[in-house]
Design a protein around this motif. Sequence first.
Motif, short mmCIF file in Angstrom:
data_model
loop_
_atom_site.label_atom_id
_atom_site.label_comp_id
_atom_site.label_asym_id
_atom_site.label_seq_id
_atom_site.Cartn_x
_atom_site.Cartn_y
_atom_site.Cartn_z
N LEU A 17 -6.40 5.84 46.75
CA LEU A 17 -6.02 6.61 47.93
C LEU A 17 -4.58 7.07 47.88
N SER A 76 -3.69 10.83 48.64
CA SER A 76 -2.82 11.20 49.76
C SER A 76 -1.58 11.94 49.30
N ALA A 115 -9.61 11.32 59.30
CA ALA A 115 -9.40 10.47 58.12
C ALA A 115 -8.01 10.65 57.54
N LEU A 123 -5.09 7.91 57.10
CA LEU A 123 -4.45 7.71 55.81
C LEU A 123 -2.94 7.90 55.91
N GLY A 133 -5.29 4.09 61.65
CA GLY A 133 -4.46 3.76 60.50
C GLY A 133 -3.42 2.71 60.82
N THR A 188 -9.46 4.34 56.45
CA THR A 188 -10.13 5.63 56.22
C THR A 188 -11.63 5.52 56.47
N SER A 198 -12.36 5.23 60.16
CA SER A 198 -12.08 6.46 60.91
C SER A 198 -13.25 7.44 60.89
#
Length: 222
Positions: free
Chosen positions: A3, A7, A37, A41, A157, A168, A171
């Motif tokens: 991730l 990101s 999401a 994040l 988050g 994530t 969410s």
Amino acid sequence: MDLDAISASPWVLPVLFAFVVGDAFLVVLPSETLVVALGALAASTGSPSLWAVVPVAAAGAVVGDLCCYLIGRRVGLDRWSWQRRGRVHRALERARITVHRRTAVLVFTARYVPFARIAVNLAAGAGGVPLRRYLPLSLAAGVAWACYNVGIGALIGAAFGDQPLVATLVSIPVAIVLGLCVDRLIAALDAFAARRAGATEAPTPSAAPGPPDRVTPPKDRR
């Protein structure tokens, strides 16, 4: 799933923008879910920046809705077969009838309901709602929608700050459930408003007929 790499990717925000623009026409694109999401994040990893996600999502919403408005202005509400059947057709008919009378309410509420979003924007264009009136409403609705979805994601988050993957994953169903709840709430409010409008516009019953006027016979002049 890495991730952190996702990101930090330079493609995250362009993909978000494309998804939100595309969702103005294709309701199968989960733009709300993606915005939530990314908000989760961003809050759990710090990337992408929340201050970038909000304006990008809002810009995508406004651009997509404006494209839909311009299509409605150019081609109308019955050019294509998908405009003449099913839920889209019913939504288009409702929007066509009320778009001038309730422009602000429809633009703001429809932003949260995919089928209504398409219908309202097409009807606003086809119905000749002036762009100078429509565009500020679309901009305000897009910003509010982006802040709402990013805010929901940021709360999730923050609750799972040290577990970005969990944040994530959590969410996504939260976004879907909230979307369904908002859909039902707006539908209920719309039905209530329609009933009130119908009651207000109902014709007033005519007064009950009174007794016939009494006719005085002419006097005998004999």
